[in-house]
Design a protein around this motif. Sequence first.
Motif, PDB file in Angstrom:
ATOM      1  N   VAL A  81     -13.273   0.665  -1.076  1.00 48.71           N
ATOM      2  CA  VAL A  81     -13.557   1.504  -2.385  1.00 48.71           C
ATOM      3  C   VAL A  81     -12.550   0.797  -3.180  1.00 48.71           C
ATOM      4  O   VAL A  81     -11.491   1.548  -3.631  1.00 48.71           O
ATOM      5  CB  VAL A  81     -13.274   3.053  -2.198  1.00 48.71           C
ATOM      6  N   PRO A  82     -12.612  -0.619  -3.537  1.00 53.24           N
ATOM      7  CA  PRO A  82     -13.599  -1.252  -3.138  1.00 53.24           C
ATOM      8  C   PRO A  82     -13.498  -2.103  -1.741  1.00 53.24           C
ATOM      9  O   PRO A  82     -12.606  -1.776  -1.032  1.00 53.24           O
ATOM     10  CB  PRO A  82     -13.316  -2.308  -4.311  1.00 53.24           C
ATOM     11  N   ASP A  83     -14.441  -2.871  -1.529  1.00 50.73           N
ATOM     12  CA  ASP A  83     -14.507  -3.588  -0.155  1.00 50.73           C
ATOM     13  C   ASP A  83     -14.703  -5.137  -0.543  1.00 50.73           C
ATOM     14  O   ASP A  83     -15.836  -5.625  -0.802  1.00 50.73           O
ATOM     15  CB  ASP A  83     -15.506  -3.067   0.616  1.00 50.73           C
TER      16      ASP A  83
ATOM     17  N   SER B  96     -10.902   0.133   8.337  1.00 49.89           N
ATOM     18  CA  SER B  96      -9.523  -0.077   7.940  1.00 49.89           C
ATOM     19  C   SER B  96      -9.149  -0.772   6.606  1.00 49.89           C
ATOM     20  O   SER B  96      -8.102  -1.415   6.428  1.00 49.89           O
ATOM     21  CB  SER B  96      -9.008  -0.766   9.197  1.00 49.89           C
ATOM     22  N   VAL B  97     -10.075  -0.588   5.677  1.00 50.34           N
ATOM     23  CA  VAL B  97      -9.816  -1.192   4.574  1.00 50.34           C
ATOM     24  C   VAL B  97      -8.707  -0.543   3.647  1.00 50.34           C
ATOM     25  O   VAL B  97      -8.694   0.526   3.197  1.00 50.34           O
ATOM     26  CB  VAL B  97     -11.256  -1.284   3.549  1.00 50.34           C
ATOM     27  N   LYS B  98      -8.029  -1.465   2.947  1.00 50.16           N
ATOM     28  CA  LYS B  98      -6.859  -1.078   2.313  1.00 50.16           C
ATOM     29  C   LYS B  98      -7.085  -0.017   1.205  1.00 50.16           C
ATOM     30  O   LYS B  98      -6.289   0.763   0.934  1.00 50.16           O
ATOM     31  CB  LYS B  98      -6.335  -2.251   1.320  1.00 50.16           C
ATOM     32  N   SER B  99      -8.112  -0.303   0.585  1.00 52.10           N
ATOM     33  CA  SER B  99      -8.531   0.600  -0.625  1.00 52.10           C
ATOM     34  C   SER B  99      -8.933   2.204  -0.070  1.00 52.10           C
ATOM     35  O   SER B  99      -8.758   3.218  -0.661  1.00 52.10           O
ATOM     36  CB  SER B  99      -9.741   0.295  -1.379  1.00 52.10           C
ATOM     37  N   HIS B 100      -8.993   2.400   1.299  1.00 52.14           N
ATOM     38  CA  HIS B 100      -8.990   3.675   1.822  1.00 52.14           C
ATOM     39  C   HIS B 100      -7.664   4.430   1.453  1.00 52.14           C
ATOM     40  O   HIS B 100      -7.507   5.569   1.182  1.00 52.14           O
ATOM     41  CB  HIS B 100      -9.444   3.473   3.488  1.00 52.14           C
ATOM     42  N   PHE B 101      -6.580   3.753   1.470  1.00 51.82           N
ATOM     43  CA  PHE B 101      -5.410   4.418   1.456  1.00 51.82           C
ATOM     44  C   PHE B 101      -5.156   4.289  -0.060  1.00 51.82           C
ATOM     45  O   PHE B 101      -4.431   5.349  -0.452  1.00 51.82           O
ATOM     46  CB  PHE B 101      -4.276   3.113   2.265  1.00 51.82           C
TER      47      PHE B 101
ATOM     48  N   GLU C 180       0.399   2.581   7.164  1.00 50.31           N
ATOM     49  CA  GLU C 180      -0.477   3.355   6.305  1.00 50.31           C
ATOM     50  C   GLU C 180      -1.438   4.215   6.926  1.00 50.31           C
ATOM     51  O   GLU C 180      -1.928   5.274   6.461  1.00 50.31           O
ATOM     52  CB  GLU C 180      -1.208   2.297   5.289  1.00 50.31           C
ATOM     53  N   ILE C 181      -2.110   3.754   7.995  1.00 54.48           N
ATOM     54  CA  ILE C 181      -2.999   4.457   8.925  1.00 54.48           C
ATOM     55  C   ILE C 181      -2.240   5.655   9.597  1.00 54.48           C
ATOM     56  O   ILE C 181      -2.969   6.790   9.516  1.00 54.48           O
ATOM     57  CB  ILE C 181      -3.397   3.500  10.071  1.00 54.48           C
ATOM     58  N   ALA C 182      -1.078   5.622   9.825  1.00 55.86           N
ATOM     59  CA  ALA C 182      -0.072   6.790  10.514  1.00 55.86           C
ATOM     60  C   ALA C 182      -0.036   7.611   9.332  1.00 55.86           C
ATOM     61  O   ALA C 182       0.106   8.919   9.502  1.00 55.86           O
ATOM     62  CB  ALA C 182       1.076   6.146  11.158  1.00 55.86           C
ATOM     63  N   GLN C 183       0.369   7.210   8.132  1.00 59.95           N
ATOM     64  CA  GLN C 183       0.350   8.156   7.105  1.00 59.95           C
ATOM     65  C   GLN C 183      -0.898   8.930   6.872  1.00 59.95           C
ATOM     66  O   GLN C 183      -0.888  10.276   6.524  1.00 59.95           O
ATOM     67  CB  GLN C 183       0.874   7.294   5.861  1.00 59.95           C
ATOM     68  N   LEU C 184      -2.196   8.308   6.746  1.00 61.76           N
ATOM     69  CA  LEU C 184      -3.278   9.202   6.825  1.00 61.76           C
ATOM     70  C   LEU C 184      -3.222  10.324   7.674  1.00 61.76           C
ATOM     71  O   LEU C 184      -3.873  11.455   7.490  1.00 61.76           O
ATOM     72  CB  LEU C 184      -4.528   8.183   7.039  1.00 61.76           C
ATOM     73  N   HIS C 185      -2.931   9.912   9.026  1.00 54.54           N
ATOM     74  CA  HIS C 185      -2.931  10.944  10.021  1.00 54.54           C
ATOM     75  C   HIS C 185      -1.828  11.986   9.700  1.00 54.54           C
ATOM     76  O   HIS C 185      -2.154  13.400   9.739  1.00 54.54           O
ATOM     77  CB  HIS C 185      -2.172  10.413  11.370  1.00 54.54           C
ATOM     78  N   ARG C 186      -0.758  11.716   9.246  1.00 56.98           N
ATOM     79  CA  ARG C 186       0.345  12.775   8.691  1.00 56.98           C
ATOM     80  C   ARG C 186      -0.072  13.612   7.489  1.00 56.98           C
ATOM     81  O   ARG C 186       0.229  14.615   7.270  1.00 56.98           O
ATOM     82  CB  ARG C 186       1.631  12.106   8.437  1.00 56.98           C
TER      83      ARG C 186
END
Length: 290
Positions: A227-229, A49-54, A90-96
């Motif tokens: 990316v980064p962690d 669930s890292v922020k840089s994923h988004f 943000e996680i939900a936006q990844l799904h969308r």
Amino acid sequence: MSGKNGQRIQQRWLSAVIWGATVVCALANDAAALEPIPDKLVVLTFDDSVKSHFTNARPILKDYEFGATFFITEGFTFKTNKRDYMTWEEIAQLHRDGFEIGNHTRDHKGVTAKSLDQVHEQLEAINARCKEHGIPRTVSFAYPGNAFDPAGFALLKKAGIKFARRGGAPEYPYDHGRGFAYEPGRDHPLLIPSAGDARPDWQLADLIRAVEQARDGKIAVLQFHGVPDNEHPWVHTPEANFRAFMKYLHLHKYKVIPLRDLAKYVDAEQTPKSYDTVIKERKAAIAAMP
């Protein structure tokens, strides 16, 4: 034989033939529904669930139209540290956006002999949060810390998990970040190995070593973290390196999918007689190498 009895027997025989043909056709259609596994098939996964994923990975993946699975946990400092971890919106936006949201347990709890009694609650906690945010129930899982116990297979399956990803161990030591491609039919679908587990010192050669295994029915599964962690520097990937890795996959025409899309190519109900036979064979092959 009377005419009526003959007609009844003939009708029963005809019904049996039709039923048998229907079963055969159904089985044939099921088999036909699975697409042949193409060479250069890569599964892209992200943990924790890292922020840089988004902020960093998402736009790069969208540019190349790559699929990916983001394995979500509320462990570490997820609830309080929104500089380094995503929000549920943000996680939900990844799904969308079309990406898959997978399950990584609420507390990043490993599936070990000591924690088996907690697995159900840990999985359902993430499923409940997904439901709150309009995200489908999870069907893919990544073992937290890449630790696993085969006794957990039944628990994952009961929770609706179709595919589960581990790391490169036990074939390779965890800190090497290396692994084998997934071999459907030999690897258990709830114990899919990572062909590569990105590390801070990973170079393009490391990515190539992992993805070149994606041929002859094998699928290369890649594991990334941040990316980064910032909170886990031992699995950090610099953004510039990640951009180079994705550009390589694009230029060399790799097909990049989320873990759930393995269902197009693999029957998750087909499992090997023993989950560790292929692991033992690989370890023996490594030991025999000069």
